[in-house]
Design a protein around this motif. Structure first.
Motif: not given
Length: 383
Positions: A96-103
């Motif tokens: 669920e932290l993958i989007p944060a990783g992309l940011r």
């Protein structure tokens, strides 16, 4: 990067799901990296406040009430704190932290994703999803994960199978298995001092075999009891198995800290890992199996090809049909009736951990991988 030196490299491990004392994240990875001179911060969301432990700064963004709030509010707070830390490397531990990783990548940061599990395969066995929903969600997540992880700077995989799935996506993928730290476990207890107990340690779910374990307890001819160390995934499941006749032979300890887990294993004459044959488990490497081996007790494991290779290869236990309580009960009774064989199997398992299935060897892989990432090398052994 601040410069090329390890001592100046700031690493932030991020989790919105796991506890601050998680074995893989904190006890193994964070402490290992801190011991090698990295400045390590662990961002968690457990509501227990900030702390500094074993060379690792622990930053708490506060807990959430439920899954939806966690996936929205908590991940946003983790991301905000991650940005404020201005670390050199960000190591993500939850899908669920993958989007944060992309940011973070868009901000020019170095990002590593730690694939603890094969989530696409895991979604195919979720009981609360219908067959079509499972397949659709698994496919959609797989495509998104592929898109994101191709853009990250590296992938850490917990098993060989997960590593092989990520290598075509990201060439800088390394397997760092979740093997135990041998020194953490006491294998010196006298066999004569052990209790008439077998143990199960870990999350307690239907697909991890709890129904069959409790039913097996009702079929035992020996005086063995089942010692449970872990938390039930669903209150309804706990209520159900408590109604089984075999529950009279169960001692439920709930969630234990590491010292309590060690005590449970030290008392036991065997450890159980009778996972169901769902796609996510067939090629898994359950940490509990290797921790039983590190504790010097035999393993009673599901008769999967990979588990058989490990257990029978090391001659450290018995493999059974996880869906058959009679086979599970017979294995427990056999070890209870043959303490000499059980002791030898336990010693064989401990030997296999000391020689092969141990964290120090994996720690070297982790630090080599970080050396490659932080020094921006194009071609190194892990990648």
């Amino acid at each position: 990067m601040s410069d090329g030196s390890v001592s100046m490299c700031r690493i932030a491990h991020l989790t919105s799901v796991h506890r601050r004392n998680d074995t893989r994240i904190f006890l193994k990875q964070c402490r290992t990296l801190a011991a090698h001179g990295y400045a390590v911060t662990l961002v968690v969301a457990d509501g227990q406040g900030d702390a500094f432990r074993d060379g690792v700064a622990i930053v708490d963004v506060g807990s959430s009430a439920g899954r939806l709030q966690r996936m929205v509010g908590t991940t946003a707070r983790v991301f905000a704190r991650a940005v404020a830390l201005d670390a050199d490397v960000y190591h993500l531990h939850d899908p669920e932290l993958i989007p944060a990783g992309l940011r973070l990548k868009r901000l020019g940061k170095t990002v590593i994703f730690d694939a603890h599990e094969d989530v696409s395969a895991q979604l195919l066995s979720k009981p609360y999803l219908g067959p079509l929903s499972r397949r659709a969600l698994s496919t959609a997540f797989g495509l998104y994960q592929r898109f994101a992880c191709a853009r990250f700077d590296g992938i850490v995989a917990a098993t060989p199978l997960i590593r092989d799935k990520f290598l075509p996506i990201n060439a800088c993928t390394v397997e760092v298995a979740n093997y135990p730290m041998p020194a953490e476990f006491d294998a010196t207890a006298r066999w004569a001092d052990k209790a008439d107990e077998v143990c199960y340690v870990g999350g307690i779910e239907a697909i991890r075999g709890i129904r069959e374990l409790v039913r097996a307890c009702a079929l035992l001819h020996s005086p063995a009891r089942l010692s449970l160390a872990g938390q039930f995934s669903e209150p309804a499941l706990e209520a159900e198995v408590r109604s089984y006749p075999g529950w009279q032979r169960v001692d439920a300890h709930g969630m234990l800290e590491r010292a309590g887990v060690r005590q449970v294993m030290t008392r036991a004459i065997a450890g159980l890992v009778t996972l169901h044959p769902v796609v996510n488990y067939l090629d898994s490497m359950p940490v509990k199996m290797f921790e039983y081996m590190a504790s010097g007790i035999p393993v009673i494991a599901s008769r999967f090809p990979l588990f058989r290779d490990i257990v029978e290869g090391a001659r450290c236990g018995l493999c059974v049909d996880p869906n058959d309580p009679r086979e599970i009960a017979a294995a427990i009774d056999f070890l209870m009736a043959n303490p000499g064989i059980a002791r030898t199997m336990g010693a064989n398992g401990r030997k296999a951990v000391l020689e092969k299935y141990n964290w120090p060897a994996q720690a070297a892989r982790l630090t080599d991988f970080y050396g490659a990432i932080t020094h921006a090398k194009q071609t190194v052994a892990p990648c």
